[in-house]
Structures are given as C-alpha cells and as structure tokens.
Design an enzyme around this catalytic site. Sequence first.
Site, PDB file in Angstrom:
ATOM      1  N   ASP A   1      -7.709  -9.345  29.239  1.00  0.00           N
ATOM      2  CA  ASP A   1      -7.449  -7.974  29.672  1.00  0.00           C
ATOM      3  C   ASP A   1      -6.571  -7.287  28.640  1.00  0.00           C
ATOM      4  OD1 ASP A   1      -7.391  -5.728  31.471  1.00  0.00           O
ATOM      5  OD2 ASP A   1      -5.338  -6.300  31.948  1.00  0.00           O
TER       6      ASP A   1
ATOM      7  N   SER B   1      -4.444  -2.159  37.778  1.00  0.00           N
ATOM      8  CA  SER B   1      -4.694  -1.105  36.814  1.00  0.00           C
ATOM      9  C   SER B   1      -3.787   0.098  37.087  1.00  0.00           C
ATOM     10  CB  SER B   1      -6.185  -0.734  36.846  1.00  0.00           C
ATOM     11  OG  SER B   1      -6.562  -0.016  35.707  1.00  0.00           O
ATOM     12  N   TYR B   2      -4.356   1.299  37.270  1.00  0.00           N
ATOM     13  CA  TYR B   2      -3.502   2.458  37.522  1.00  0.00           C
ATOM     14  C   TYR B   2      -2.692   2.274  38.805  1.00  0.00           C
ATOM     15  CZ  TYR B   2      -1.970   7.314  37.558  1.00  0.00           C
ATOM     16  OH  TYR B   2      -1.199   8.460  37.547  1.00  0.00           O
TER      17      TYR B   2
ATOM     18  N   TYR C   1      -8.552   6.158  42.475  1.00  0.00           N
ATOM     19  CA  TYR C   1      -9.961   5.788  42.474  1.00  0.00           C
ATOM     20  C   TYR C   1     -10.605   5.850  43.858  1.00  0.00           C
ATOM     21  CZ  TYR C   1      -8.279   3.931  38.045  1.00  0.00           C
ATOM     22  OH  TYR C   1      -7.686   3.799  36.812  1.00  0.00           O
TER      23      TYR C   1
ATOM     24  N   TRP D   1     -11.756   5.884  30.071  1.00  0.00           N
ATOM     25  CA  TRP D   1     -10.962   6.162  31.276  1.00  0.00           C
ATOM     26  C   TRP D   1     -10.862   7.661  31.514  1.00  0.00           C
ATOM     27  CZ3 TRP D   1      -6.337   8.523  32.804  1.00  0.00           C
ATOM     28  CH2 TRP D   1      -5.891   8.193  34.088  1.00  0.00           C
TER      29      TRP D   1
ATOM     30  N   HIS E   1     -10.525  -7.131  32.619  1.00  0.00           N
ATOM     31  CA  HIS E   1      -9.936  -6.161  33.540  1.00  0.00           C
ATOM     32  C   HIS E   1     -10.666  -6.245  34.880  1.00  0.00           C
ATOM     33  CE1 HIS E   1      -7.069  -3.043  34.108  1.00  0.00           C
ATOM     34  NE2 HIS E   1      -7.954  -2.148  34.479  1.00  0.00           N
TER      35      HIS E   1
END
Length: 568
Positions: free
Chosen positions: A250, A110-111, A39, A159, A285
């Site tokens: 989440d 997250s990722y 990101y 996403w 999230h």
Amino acid sequence: MAFIFERVTVPLRDGVKVEGLLYRSQDEPRPALLVRTPYGADNMNMINVPEYLYLLKAGYNVAWMECRGTYGSDGDFHSIEEELDDGYDTVDWLVRQPWSDGRVATYGPSYAGQTQWAIAASRHPAVKALAVAMSAADWYTGFWYHPGGAMFHQIALTWHFGMRMQEEIRSMALGGGDPALVADLGAQLMSGPHTYDNVPLHRQSLVAGDERLQKILDNPENNDYWKALDRSQAFSDMTQPILMIAGWFDYFINGQIRDFARYRATAASPQARRGTRIIIGPWTHWPLENNFPDADFGMAASAKGADLTGEHLRHYAQCLPFGDAVPRTAAPVKIFVMGVNEWREEQDWPLPDTTYTDLYLDGAACGRDGSLRRSPAASQNSAEYDYDPKNPVPSRGGNYGGSYRTDGPVDQRDIEERADVLSFTTELLTQNTEVTGHVRATLFVQSSAPDTDFTAKLVDVHPDGSARHVCDGILRMRYRDGLETPTLINPGQVYEIEVDMSVTSMVFLAGHRIRIDISSSNFPRFDRNTNTGGFISREAINDAVVAHNAILTGPDHPSRVTLPLIQR
C-alpha cells in the site's frame, strides 16, 4: 438483542448538516464506534472491515457518517481542511444522544483514516480509541508526495478525478451537473490519467477545473500549507491507543510505519504509547488484496485469516470495555513475513535484532549484468544511461493504491530489458535470507541535468528467472537536502544521495537472488521529472530534456543498498 437501523442527520457548528447511517441497540446506553467517510455510508466495500454485525453483537453502536459535501450531506467538500471541526462536532452529537454512554471510538480505511487523525487532533475527551487502516497522519508525505519529493502522480489524479465525478453525479441528481464531464472523468479513470499530452499538467482540462488537485500541484515543497494539515504535529496531545493496519504494497506504508514509531514515542499518555499496535499484511490498498497475478500469499494472509474483526474488538475491549468484552494483551507489532508466508508477532519496530547489512553495487557491466557483493568493487566504474521523460520507465507492481491497479509483487523482467534500467544481482543464495525493516540505497550519482530523479527497487529473483517487486523508492535531486528548500545540482558533479526504499518483510529463499534495479523514472506511479529544474507540473512534455545519468561504484564511490537482515 434488538437493533435499530436509521438514517440520521447531524448539525455542524456552521449550520451544515451531514447525514449517515446508525446501527444501535434498543437496550441501555452503549459506546459508539464512528466512521466518517466521503465515499458514502452505503458503500460496504469501504466499510467492510471490521464486520459491523460482530461490532453490534459485542455491544457497540455503530455510526457511519458522510463528510460534508458528499452524498446526502450539505455543503461543499474541501478535502481535509474542515475535518478537524467536523469530526469534533460529530463526536459531540453522538455523546449527547440518549443511547450513548459518552464514549466513542473510531475506525475506517484510507480517507476515513485521515478523518480519525483529525478527530484525535481535535482533542474531544469522549474519544477513547482509534483504528486507522491504510492512512497516514501527514497529508504531505503520507498522501501526495514521496519522502524523496516526487508526487504520487497516479493516485493524485485518480483520487481527485473520482471525487469530482462523484460530485458531478450528485449534482445531476439534484438537477445540475455536467454529463459530459462525468463521461470524461470516467474514461480517464478506466484508461488512466493523461500521460503524454503536450500540455502542462496544471492546464490539462480535467486538472485545471479541480481546485483541490491544484493545491496539491501548487505546493510541491513541504511548506506552511502542508504543515498546517500535518496531524502528526499533534501526537504529543493525543491520548488514544491506536490500532494501525497497513499493507506492504500500500502506498501509505511509509507514512504509517513512521507514525507508529513516532506515536509510541511521543503520545500524551502512557496508555496511548503502550496500547498502540500495528498489523502489516501483504496487502495493497483497500479492500486488502493479497492475491496477485504473480504471487498468492494464501488464505492466512486475507483479512479473515488475519482476524481483523477480532483485532478491532480486542482493541476496543482494551480501550473502552463494555459488557462481556475481555481485553487481551497483544504484541505491539504483528507482521506477515512474505516468502515463508507466515504471521509473526514482534515487540518493537524496527525489530530489535536487526542487523543492517550493506550490499555494494559493482558497475563493471551495465544492464542486467551488474552485481551485488559484500564489499566494494576493487576498481572504479560508472554505469550510465539516458533518461528521457517522453519515454519513462513504466510502473510495474509496487505500492500504487490507484483505482486501476497492477500492484504488488509483479514480475519486472520486461522492465529490466530497457536500456535505462540498471540491474545489480547477488549470486545464488545458499540459505534463506530474511529482510524485515527499512531498506535504503546510498548512491554516488552524476547527471547532465540541473535536476533529475533516481529510483531504486528491491527485487526477488526466483529460480525460473522471474523477478518480483518487493519495495522501492525515489529521490528528486533538488530535494536531496530536504523537502523544504529545493536546491538544483551542478551538471557533472558527483553527489552522494540516499534513496528511501520503504519497508518490507521478505524471506529471500535459498536458490533465489537479491536484485537492485536503478533508474530515473517509475511512471505513472510518480510524476516524471522534466530534468530542466523548472516547476515540473507547469511544463509541457516538449519542454523536457534528456538527462545522461550515471551510478558510480568502487572504492571511492561505494554505492550500496542497506538491508535490514534478521537472523534467527
């Protein structure tokens, strides 16, 4: 203490070069804290917890690296498939720098949590600790599919649309790209993914051109593709203590809580098993929202109120001590108990003093008049409804995690007015009732279709009549016996099924009621079952059929919800 800020380039084993930002001290060699993200290293919204200035002041160097094929990095972004080798090579570069003392820890949500699981699975000896936020080790049921087999429709599309738009903008900056595609993707992200087109999801224009998303759709079962990407299979080889950060609202929470229990039982070292902790707040999230339209959990529930930066620092002090850092022994579980809105530390999960208690559905009346009771109904009953995939139950609150959200404890009253939603409610509670742990529904069901879904939602009914979402789940009937071998059902036959309704920590206050809502859709959070028994994402909406579904109750069919009650 003087710091240096610089952009760095890291060569990977196949010649690809990835870029990032480095914040480091000019003093003696120090440990490095690594974030690997797709990101952008400049995205402070994604790298804002823990606060990096406190990490620097504590004596750590901080590196924010961009994944291959994103922002300033070379190559193509193939999602998780290359993260294991890329993570290993990035750590290897860090420890060979003159400002490194040879030790690395990681963090990120997250990722960026998924890249940490890959680094741990790569077994680089320099990695001493992880801090995984809002991310699960299993790429299948942790990310894209519910344990009950339905696809997380909204997050899968939003996403992938967001990543593809990011790539097109990157290409435009280099002289290529498609401005019209960027506009289409942006419009979908603002208004929501395609929902009612008479085109199979596989062939919708924005989906058909996305190779990564096609892999998600092509593999609805837990097959070899997913198993090769499941980092939890490597838990028994991992030696790092992990700080896990999760949110009750989440969509990763189910996977994270499974990871926590399994890692503490199977990690390769005593230090990893003893030193792994989990913190669960009333959050959606990233970025850890705790203030919702229908509920405000207060400042104590925020990231600052939970002292997440301090929690990271104490975790690192325990695992790779440096300078004046003072380790602190903390309870392995820290949870925010909603309803009474307070933090509490616990010694294990599930909580050792849990009493699993059944509340039985009484279907003597359908709609909002069904009841929840301590014993099965005296007579047999059937609560019935029609589920039409062309008119699914809209998602209201819960565990979205998407880019346009109405997450959390949202009022369900408009949903409960629908003819395809069954509600079963207790009498007024005479005392506070704490539910902390795993919630499940055991249902006796029938359907006119060869495949359909059943959903179950736990709801807190307030004295003013508002009905706030607590937690929920879904089961796709073809996966009732497991996610590897789908089996269709016989129309009209009665089946006993179990719906995993996820986890929560909620005190239902005296004067409130506990409610269970049963239906067969929750869209767009989950994809719609077309009820045909076919390959769902390859069917047009006009291929779908209406399913006549029923919930059976009574002495021979004791449909029930099992609540983890805590009495203290």
